[in-house]
Every structure is written in C-alpha cells, then in structure tokens.
Design a protein around this motif. Structure first.
Motif, PDB file in Angstrom:
ATOM      1  N   ASN A  94      78.341 100.238  43.069  1.00  0.00           N
ATOM      2  CA  ASN A  94      77.807 101.385  43.799  1.00  0.00           C
ATOM      3  C   ASN A  94      78.704 102.612  43.741  1.00  0.00           C
ATOM      4  O   ASN A  94      78.364 103.653  44.308  1.00  0.00           O
ATOM      5  N   LYS A  95      79.828 102.512  43.048  1.00  0.00           N
ATOM      6  CA  LYS A  95      80.704 103.668  42.862  1.00  0.00           C
ATOM      7  C   LYS A  95      80.756 104.149  41.418  1.00  0.00           C
ATOM      8  O   LYS A  95      81.525 105.034  41.069  1.00  0.00           O
ATOM      9  N   LEU A 114      80.039 108.511  34.752  1.00  0.00           N
ATOM     10  CA  LEU A 114      79.154 109.405  35.496  1.00  0.00           C
ATOM     11  C   LEU A 114      78.516 110.469  34.611  1.00  0.00           C
ATOM     12  O   LEU A 114      77.483 111.055  34.986  1.00  0.00           O
ATOM     13  N   HIS A 120      74.428 109.115  37.241  1.00  0.00           N
ATOM     14  CA  HIS A 120      74.617 109.880  38.472  1.00  0.00           C
ATOM     15  C   HIS A 120      73.357 109.872  39.330  1.00  0.00           C
ATOM     16  O   HIS A 120      73.411 109.697  40.558  1.00  0.00           O
ATOM     17  N   ALA A 121      72.171 110.029  38.696  1.00  0.00           N
ATOM     18  CA  ALA A 121      70.916 110.029  39.452  1.00  0.00           C
ATOM     19  C   ALA A 121      70.650 108.652  40.042  1.00  0.00           C
ATOM     20  O   ALA A 121      70.155 108.527  41.178  1.00  0.00           O
ATOM     21  N   LEU A 123      72.860 106.445  40.984  1.00  0.00           N
ATOM     22  CA  LEU A 123      73.755 106.257  42.125  1.00  0.00           C
ATOM     23  C   LEU A 123      73.202 106.958  43.363  1.00  0.00           C
ATOM     24  O   LEU A 123      73.592 106.621  44.480  1.00  0.00           O
ATOM     25  N   GLU A 124      72.335 107.935  43.156  1.00  0.00           N
ATOM     26  CA  GLU A 124      71.685 108.608  44.275  1.00  0.00           C
ATOM     27  C   GLU A 124      70.320 107.988  44.562  1.00  0.00           C
ATOM     28  O   GLU A 124      69.433 108.624  45.126  1.00  0.00           O
ATOM     29  N   LYS A 125      70.151 106.742  44.103  1.00  0.00           N
ATOM     30  CA  LYS A 125      68.951 105.946  44.365  1.00  0.00           C
ATOM     31  C   LYS A 125      67.692 106.506  43.697  1.00  0.00           C
ATOM     32  O   LYS A 125      66.590 106.401  44.212  1.00  0.00           O
ATOM     33  N   GLN A 126      67.845 107.109  42.529  1.00  0.00           N
ATOM     34  CA  GLN A 126      66.719 107.638  41.763  1.00  0.00           C
ATOM     35  C   GLN A 126      66.613 106.902  40.434  1.00  0.00           C
ATOM     36  O   GLN A 126      67.628 106.673  39.761  1.00  0.00           O
ATOM     37  N   PRO A 147      68.526 102.082  40.230  1.00  0.00           N
ATOM     38  CA  PRO A 147      69.451 101.635  41.292  1.00  0.00           C
ATOM     39  C   PRO A 147      69.134 100.175  41.659  1.00  0.00           C
ATOM     40  O   PRO A 147      67.963  99.772  41.691  1.00  0.00           O
ATOM     41  N   LEU A 154      72.416 100.061  48.546  1.00  0.00           N
ATOM     42  CA  LEU A 154      72.704 100.228  47.135  1.00  0.00           C
ATOM     43  C   LEU A 154      73.812  99.267  46.725  1.00  0.00           C
ATOM     44  O   LEU A 154      74.939  99.372  47.208  1.00  0.00           O
ATOM     45  N   VAL A 157      74.049  99.819  39.847  1.00  0.00           N
ATOM     46  CA  VAL A 157      73.126 100.518  38.935  1.00  0.00           C
ATOM     47  C   VAL A 157      72.953  99.688  37.676  1.00  0.00           C
ATOM     48  O   VAL A 157      73.945  99.154  37.139  1.00  0.00           O
TER      49      VAL A 157
END
Length: 470
Positions: A94-95, A114, A120-121, A123-126, A147, A154, A157
């Motif tokens: 999750n990091k 990242l 990156h998206a 990790l933002e739950k997208q 995710p 979360l 990924v």
C-alpha cells in the motif's frame, strides 16, 4: 515522362477518368481505413475485457493471501500466472513498494515505481487501463493497474501488462493485405474508369467535331451515336438541327436568287427605257409619255418590293414594334374591304362580309396589312363575276376569320409551301406579285400570337383561316 506531355489535361476524357479514380481511391481508402480501425478497436476492447477478468481473479487470490500476511505465497501466485515475455505481473504494497514480480531480475533495476503508468492512481484506489511502453523495453504493452482491497482497506496494488508485439505483427500483415487488395481494386477500377470515361467522352468528341463541321458550313451531315441514353437523344436533336440548318441554307440561297431576280427585272426595264429616251424617243411625246409611265411603274414596283423585304426582315427578326390596342374586328375587316373595293369592281368581283362584333388586341395597321395581302391574293386568283366570302366568329378564346375565294384553287403539292417567301406555286396561281404577301401576312398574324392555315380544292377555290386571341 514524354507520355505525360501527350495527355490533354483539360479534356473531358482526362477529367472523367481522374474523377472516377479519385472517387474510387477516396471511397476504398475510407472503407479500408474504417475496417482497419474497427478491427484494431475491437481487438483492443476484447483484450482489455479479457485482461480485466484475469486481473480481477488474480486480485482476489492475492487479497486473501495479503490479508493473512502470507507474503511469500504472493510470489508463488505471481510466478504461476505470469510469463516472462508475454504477461508481466507485479504486486505492490500500500506504499508502492514491490512485493512480487513475474520478472524479478529485471525489476530490480527500477528504483521508483510511482512513475510507472497506473501505479499512482491505483494507490489512490482507482483502477486504470491503457497502453504504454514497457517498463524496461520499448515495446507497446496493454496494462491494467488495480487496487487490492479487502473490507474497504487498501492492501496493495496489482499491475498486469501484456505485450502487443504479436498482435502488431499480425495487424501489420492485415494492413499489407488490405493495401494489396486496395491497390488491386484501384487497378481494376482504373480499367473500368477508363472504359466509362471513353464511352462518355467519345460521343462528346464526335459531337464537338460535328458542331465544328456545322460551323464550317457542312449542313445536312448525320451524327451516329448508338447509346440508349441522353447522348443518343442529343444526337437526334443535333441531326434535326443539321437538317434545319441545311433547309435554312437552301432557303437563304433561294431567297438571294429570287431577290436578285426580282430586283434585276425592274432595274433592267428602267435602264432600257432611259436608254431609249436618251437615244431620241423623248422627242416623240406619245412615246416619251409611255416610256416615262413605264419608268414610274417599275420604280413603284421596286419600291413596293423593297418595302416588303424590309417588313419581312423586321418581322422575322422580331424587331417590329406593334402598337397594340383594342380593335373591333368588324371595323378592321370593313376597312380592308373598302381599301380594295375599286379593284374588286374593276375585276367584277363581289365581297360578302359576315363578321360578328368581337374585340381583339393588336396593331391595326399591321393587321390591316395582312388582311389586304390576303384579299389581294384572292382578287388576283378569282375569276370575273365571282365572290369572296369573309366571315368572322368566336371559337373558344379566339376570333376566327375565314377568307374564301372562288378561284382555281391550289394543288396539294403547293399547299405546304404557300406561305414561303417568293413562292407563287404553278402558273395557274401566279400573278403580278413576287410571292411575299402571304409570307408577310403569316408573320404579322404570328407576331400577334395567332396563326393562319389554308385549305383548297382545285377548281373550287381556297380558304384562308386566321386565328387571333380575343
């Protein structure tokens, strides 16, 4: 490239051929482009749907393992479903730190995950799907980043990517196949277009040459175009025009010959008479008076002929100005009868007039001229102690005037030409005129929007019928 200089770029054939080829090329290119685009879009959509199904199933398995904190089993799952060259699987915490990879040796070179598309998206739950270059290669790959969620939390990924190289090679083969088919289609269409262009341009070229011949004075030629379309109809009309021009040219030649003859006769008579007077005939009063009377008569005859020719020319050219006004038909006919009354009495010819009270619109002087010409014709060809019957009545929206004489009549062979210039028929119909009176009368009546016809029977006389709009 010398053949390019021989092409007539402005010709109809070249323009038609170029138009056909451009339309064919445009149409086939658009169709081929649409087919290729549809095929590519369909393949990508299918692959994306398949990859999402795979990744969702793998995502569930990895979520269960991560929830139990069994990270070593994550690598086993990734190794089981990943393939080094075609399918790449990567799992991140999750990091954004890499937990497992189907190609761990290669992925050790990446320091910052990242920046990889989709991480990156995710990790933002997208969830993200798309096409991107390989992480450490330049080949195009289809990827999905999801995710890994469990109970709204979360856990990490999952990123899956598959190579598009095999598809791109297959798609390139399809493109070359389509381009080859397109080129073959263009060649076939070029032959068809050439045939169509020639089938259309050839008759047009023939018509052009035909028109050039007509312009050079070769009237009466025939144009042969065997096509069941508008060009065939146009050829028929051009042939009619050629026949009409030939007829008009013949009439022109006959007209000039007749005018020359009719002008020469009075001029010759005047010259002979003047020469006789100059040679001494003027010394004898009786002879000189007779010769001067001849000069006067021939001069008047010449003047009448010139006036008739000028009237006929203006009427045919349509430049005659008609001073139209309301006219009483009976008054106009009575005026015409009074004008020839003396001649009729001298020839012992009588007129019977029966005309209804009708109003017409027209030029009184011009209509009077046409009536006088018709009455003059009847008087010249009527026997003594005969009658001329003049009737006028209404028929529909027209006024009808009939002038019937009791002369010798007109032969059937002469009837179609009775209104032609200088045409006087056979000797039984000839008089002192030159054959312009009926032609002038016809054109005056037509200028008023009317028409004139003639019927006749040899030995019983002739009937001229005038139709004028009320």
């Amino acid at each position: 490239m010398s053949w390019l200089s021989k092409i007539k770029w402005n010709s109809i054939h070249t323009k038609l051929l170029a138009t056909y080829l451009l339309l064919t090329a445009l149409g086939t290119s658009l169709m081929a482009g649409y087919i290729l685009w549809s095929f590519y879009a369909y393949f990508m959509k299918v692959r994306q749907v398949e990859m999402r199904s795979w990744s969702t199933a793998i995502n569930e398995s990895i979520a269960e393992v991560l929830e139990d904190n069994k990270r070593k089993q994550v690598q086993l799952i990734v190794q089981r479903y990943g393939a080094a060259e075609t399918i790449t699987l990567r799992v991140f915490d999750n990091k954004g730190l890499l937990l497992a990879s189907s190609n761990p040796q290669q992925d050790q070179q990446i320091k910052d995950w990242l920046v990889v598309p989709g991480i990156h998206a995710a990790l933002e739950k997208q969830e993200v799907q798309g096409v991107a270059k390989g992480v450490l290669s330049n080949d195009d790959r289809l990827f999905i980043a999801q995710p890994i969620m469990r109970n709204g939390r979360l856990l990490g990924v999952l990123r899956m990517s598959i190579t598009l190289q095999q598809f791109q090679r297959q798609f390139a083969t399809v493109i070359w196949t389509v381009l080859g088919t397109l080129l073959f289609t263009l060649l076939v269409c070029a032959f068809i277009s050439e045939w169509l262009a020639r089938s259309l341009s050839r008759p047009i070229q023939m018509m052009k040459n035909f028109a050039i011949r007509l312009g050079s004075g070769h009237f009466g030629d025939k144009l042969q175009i065997r096509q069941s379309n508008e060009l065939d109809q146009l050829a028929i009309e051009l042939n009619r025009m050629s026949e009409r021009l030939a007829s008009l040219d013949q009439e022109r030649r006959a007209f000039l010959a007749n005018v020359s003859h009719e002008l020469r006769t009075p001029i010759s008579n005047v010259l002979v008479t003047v020469e006789a007077l100059r040679n001494g005939a003027i010394a004898e009063p009786a002879v000189s008076d007779r010769f001067l009377k001849t000069v006067e008569d021939e001069t008047k005859r010449l003047s009448r002929l010139i006036d008739d020719l000028l009237d006929l020319g203006r009427l045919e050219a349509g430049v005659t100005h008609l001073e139209k006004q309301r006219l009483q038909l009976s008054s106009l006919i009575n005026r015409a009868v009074r004008a020839v009354e003396t001649r009729m009495q001298n020839s012992q010819i009588f007129a019977q007039v029966n005309v209804a009270e009708l109003q017409i619109q027209g030029d009184s002087e011009r209509l009077l001229q046409s009536l006088l010409n018709l009455l003059d014709n009847g008087i010249k060809h009527s026997a003594p102690n005969s009658q001329i019957f003049i009737t006028g009545y209404k028929e529909g929206k027209q006024a009808v005037v009939k002038i019937r004489d009791q002369g010798k009549g007109i032969k059937d062979s002469d009837l179609p030409r009775i209104f032609e210039q200088f045409y006087t028929g056979d000797r039984s119909r000839q008089g002192r005129g030159v054959g312009l009176g009926l032609a002038i009368a016809k054109r005056i009546i037509e200028a008023h929007g009317g028409s004139i016809t003639v019927t006749s029977k040899v030995g019983e006389g002739s009937t001229f019928t005038i139709y004028l709009p009320l």
